[in-house]
Motif scaffolding. Structure first.
Motif, PDB file in Angstrom:
ATOM      1  N   THR A 408       0.843  -1.184   0.000  1.00 50.00           N
ATOM      2  CA  THR A 408       0.000   0.000   0.000  1.00 50.00           C
ATOM      3  C   THR A 408       0.883   1.241   0.000  1.00 50.00           C
ATOM      4  O   THR A 408       2.098   1.164  -0.226  1.00 50.00           O
ATOM      5  N   ASP A 409       0.271   2.417   0.293  1.00 53.93           N
ATOM      6  CA  ASP A 409       1.023   3.666   0.383  1.00 53.93           C
ATOM      7  C   ASP A 409       0.751   4.317   1.729  1.00 53.93           C
ATOM      8  O   ASP A 409       0.064   3.753   2.581  1.00 53.93           O
ATOM      9  N   ASP A 410       1.296   5.520   1.916  1.00 56.39           N
ATOM     10  CA  ASP A 410       1.161   6.199   3.208  1.00 56.39           C
ATOM     11  C   ASP A 410       0.184   7.369   3.144  1.00 56.39           C
ATOM     12  O   ASP A 410       0.272   8.293   3.947  1.00 56.39           O
ATOM     13  N   SER A 411      -0.749   7.344   2.202  1.00 56.68           N
ATOM     14  CA  SER A 411      -1.660   8.474   2.056  1.00 56.68           C
ATOM     15  C   SER A 411      -2.595   8.621   3.253  1.00 56.68           C
ATOM     16  O   SER A 411      -3.062   9.717   3.544  1.00 56.68           O
ATOM     17  N   ASP A 412      -2.899   7.534   3.968  1.00 58.96           N
ATOM     18  CA  ASP A 412      -3.719   7.594   5.180  1.00 58.96           C
ATOM     19  C   ASP A 412      -3.006   6.776   6.250  1.00 58.96           C
ATOM     20  O   ASP A 412      -3.234   5.578   6.400  1.00 58.96           O
ATOM     21  N   ARG A 413      -2.137   7.438   6.995  1.00 53.65           N
ATOM     22  CA  ARG A 413      -1.279   6.722   7.935  1.00 53.65           C
ATOM     23  C   ARG A 413      -2.052   6.186   9.127  1.00 53.65           C
ATOM     24  O   ARG A 413      -1.713   5.130   9.659  1.00 53.65           O
ATOM     25  N   VAL A 414      -3.088   6.906   9.552  1.00 55.51           N
ATOM     26  CA  VAL A 414      -3.889   6.417  10.673  1.00 55.51           C
ATOM     27  C   VAL A 414      -4.589   5.121  10.292  1.00 55.51           C
ATOM     28  O   VAL A 414      -4.569   4.123  11.025  1.00 55.51           O
ATOM     29  N   ALA A 415      -5.218   5.110   9.125  1.00 55.03           N
ATOM     30  CA  ALA A 415      -5.919   3.907   8.663  1.00 55.03           C
ATOM     31  C   ALA A 415      -4.944   2.758   8.447  1.00 55.03           C
ATOM     32  O   ALA A 415      -5.241   1.602   8.761  1.00 55.03           O
ATOM     33  N   LEU A 416      -3.744   3.055   7.916  1.00 55.26           N
ATOM     34  CA  LEU A 416      -2.756   2.003   7.688  1.00 55.26           C
ATOM     35  C   LEU A 416      -2.298   1.404   9.016  1.00 55.26           C
ATOM     36  O   LEU A 416      -2.147   0.184   9.139  1.00 55.26           O
ATOM     37  N   THR A 417      -2.074   2.246  10.006  1.00 56.67           N
ATOM     38  CA  THR A 417      -1.659   1.735  11.318  1.00 56.67           C
ATOM     39  C   THR A 417      -2.706   0.795  11.895  1.00 56.67           C
ATOM     40  O   THR A 417      -2.382  -0.285  12.408  1.00 56.67           O
ATOM     41  N   GLU A 418      -3.970   1.183  11.802  1.00 55.83           N
ATOM     42  CA  GLU A 418      -5.033   0.340  12.342  1.00 55.83           C
ATOM     43  C   GLU A 418      -5.163  -0.946  11.520  1.00 55.83           C
ATOM     44  O   GLU A 418      -5.454  -2.016  12.065  1.00 55.83           O
ATOM     45  N   ALA A 419      -4.945  -0.855  10.196  1.00 52.73           N
ATOM     46  CA  ALA A 419      -4.997  -2.058   9.372  1.00 52.73           C
ATOM     47  C   ALA A 419      -3.899  -3.038   9.757  1.00 52.73           C
ATOM     48  O   ALA A 419      -4.111  -4.254   9.782  1.00 52.73           O
ATOM     49  N   VAL A 420      -2.708  -2.528  10.075  1.00 54.69           N
ATOM     50  CA  VAL A 420      -1.610  -3.396  10.496  1.00 54.69           C
ATOM     51  C   VAL A 420      -1.938  -4.069  11.824  1.00 54.69           C
ATOM     52  O   VAL A 420      -1.664  -5.258  12.026  1.00 54.69           O
ATOM     53  N   HIS A 421      -2.556  -3.333  12.748  1.00 54.81           N
ATOM     54  CA  HIS A 421      -2.954  -3.927  14.019  1.00 54.81           C
ATOM     55  C   HIS A 421      -3.953  -5.063  13.800  1.00 54.81           C
ATOM     56  O   HIS A 421      -3.893  -6.102  14.468  1.00 54.81           O
ATOM     57  N   VAL A 422      -4.868  -4.868  12.852  1.00 57.44           N
ATOM     58  CA  VAL A 422      -5.829  -5.928  12.545  1.00 57.44           C
ATOM     59  C   VAL A 422      -5.115  -7.130  11.929  1.00 57.44           C
ATOM     60  O   VAL A 422      -5.403  -8.285  12.257  1.00 57.44           O
ATOM     61  N   ALA A 423      -4.168  -6.884  11.043  1.00 56.61           N
ATOM     62  CA  ALA A 423      -3.476  -7.962  10.337  1.00 56.61           C
ATOM     63  C   ALA A 423      -2.670  -8.842  11.286  1.00 56.61           C
ATOM     64  O   ALA A 423      -2.526 -10.046  11.050  1.00 56.61           O
TER      65      ALA A 423
END
Length: 504
Positions: A408-423
């Motif tokens: 992915t990219d870093d355009s939405d870092r908050v959403a990416l962080t939460e997605a990583v926590h889910v993963a």
């Protein structure tokens, strides 16, 4: 078997002679007609005999110099024939794939073999502008003796695998330093659950009684445990984000092109190790493709082909591409029987829930309402974000720990962080491949002046993800552009981002 033009001329002459013989009742013309017919039949028999002998000894090969290339690259195909000397002339037309283009107009694309020769060869430059798997047809051999001709399909049908043109100089690493993401052998030195027996030992308090080997226990008169070697394959789920934000960058070198190239290398690595691979593609509106784990060769080919064909999804979720920012679902106030405005008497769970949802003015609602509405807002926000929702769907269906490769990219870092926590739920490993937006912006002077600071901010974000347990976060992007960004602030900072950012 078809006649040539010369034979058609002889045939017309024979018919003309036969017609004149009938009209003039001339026996000599009738005899000439019979002689011409006999001559045609004799030539036909001889051609059939020579053709059959030639077919038994003829061998045709179509050999590409490279069976794997990228769009725009050129390869060569060698066409070679061998046979015993034959009175027939041969023209070999190679069965080039429809999507290929012969590059040399000065060189023939066919092979001519004159009578009496034992073979020949020719080389044809070839380019394929279309990605995919392209199979050759059998070569077509045109055989003739000047009077009759025949077409034969002979030879193998090799396959060309054409990959989409990759971005130039793909960098994968951290803080500007390159890192290899190719998976190595993963073995284990500890025992656990599996299928292959490892050892037999005596039972000790705390062992799982399900592992008791009753046959060994009966034979040895003491309780024994059977250990098994755990499975050593590593299921890998490749999550590819192809939302509109991944379309940034010039044609052929967008964010999606870079993460696609790394994802393809992960598929090749998994196939080499025999690891089960699955795919999850996420677009603006959520999951666009999901392939469960499998190890069949067709699975790897299917994933590769899908990645080649993948394009960014244009447009935005719910029309504007923003996440739901409302305070929660809109609901009409409902009358809650048994609960007054200032009444905090005991209530059932259902009545309490209705009170919270209705936004009542009781002390109960005033006290817990803000917390409940905040939870509702967060839940709605989580479920409306495509990447997190897609990963949550996969995690819920997961039966065993797996490596998740998140591209992915870093355009939405908050959403990416939460997605990583889910993963990483359940202790699974996560490899996050992030394309920094700063490397794909326009190279205006103003952008270059602040590019280093923006890259430093990205590096801090990447490190925070990388410090999470079970998570490896790496940057993916154009190496040349990264070098340009790192060189823009040497006059202001003598410390590189890989060492100049504190771990705090």
């Amino acid at each position: 078997m078809r006649p040539t033009r010369q034979l058609w001329g002889i045939g017309l002459l024979t018919l003309s002679t036969a017609a004149l013989a009938v009209v003039f009742s001339h026996p000599l013309m009738l005899g000439a007609t019979a002689l011409l017919g006999t001559w045609i039949l004799a030539h036909q028999y001889r051609f059939y005999r020579d053709l059959d002998r030639m077919r038994r000894t003829l061998s045709v090969e179509q050999t590409p110099d490279r069976t794997g290339l990228r769009t725009g690259e050129t390869t060569t195909v060698t066409v070679r024939t061998t046979l015993e000397p034959s009175p027939l002339s041969l023209t070999v037309v190679p069965g080039l794939p429809t999507a290929t283009v012969a590059q040399s107009e000065s060189r023939p694309t066919t092979l001519e073999v004159d009578p009496g020769l034992t073979g020949g060869s020719t080389t044809i430059p070839l380019e394929c502008p279309v990605a995919g798997r392209h199979q050759f047809d059998q070569a077509t051999v045109l055989a003739t003796d000047g009077w009759f001709r025949e077409e034969l399909d002979i030879g193998p049908t090799p396959t060309l695998t054409v990959d989409a043109r990759a971005p130039r100089e793909v960098h994968v690493g951290s803080g500007g330093d390159p890192v290899s993401v190719v998976q190595g052998q993963h073995t284990t030195s500890h025992s656990g659950s599996g299928l292959t027996p490892a050892e037999l030992r005596e039972y000790v308090p705390g062992d799982n009684i399900d592992r008791i080997d009753w046959k060994a226990t009966a034979r040895l008169a003491t309780v024994h445990i059977r250990e098994y070697e755990p499975e050593t394959d590593q299921p890998t789920t490749i999550v590819v984000d192809h939302r509109a934000a991944l379309d940034a960058g010039p044609d052929g070198e967008t964010k999606l092109d870079y993460v696609r190239d790394v994802a393809l290398s992960m598929v090749v690595s998994a196939r080499r190790l025999g690891d089960p691979v699955g795919l999850l593609a996420v677009g603006n509106d959520g999951i666009t493709e999901r392939m469960d784990h499998a190890t069949e060769p067709a699975q790897y080919r299917r994933i590769r082909q899908y990645l080649f064909d993948l394009e960014p999804t244009l447009g935005s979720r719910s029309g504007n591409g923003t996440r739901n920012s409302t305070s929660g679902p809109s609901r009409q106030p409902a009358h809650t029987p048994g609960v007054g405005q200032d009444d905090i008497a005991p209530t059932t769970a259902r009545v309490a829930l209705r009170e919270l949802e209705s936004g009542g003015h009781s002390a109960f609602s005033r006290t817990l309402g803000p917390f409940y509405r905040h939870r509702q807002t967060y839940r709605t926000d989580i479920e409306s974000e495509p990447l997190r929702g897609a990963i949550r769907t996969v995690v819920r269906r997961r039966k065993r720990r797996a490596l998740m490769v998140l591209c992915t990219d870093d355009s939405d870092r908050v959403a990416l962080t939460e997605a990583v926590h889910v993963a990483r739920t359940g202790g699974s490993r996560v490899l996050v491949l992030i394309t920094p937006s700063v490397l794909f912006d326009a190279e205006s002077p103003a952008a270059l002046e602040e590019s280093f600071d923006r890259y430093v901010a990205f590096e801090e974000f990447r490190r925070k993800l990388d410090r999470l347990e079970g998570v490896t976060a790496l940057e993916v992007g154009p190496r040349e552009q990264l070098a340009t960004v790192l060189a823009t602030d040497h006059s202001r900072s003598s410390v590189s981002p890989s060492r100049g950012i504190s771990d705090g």
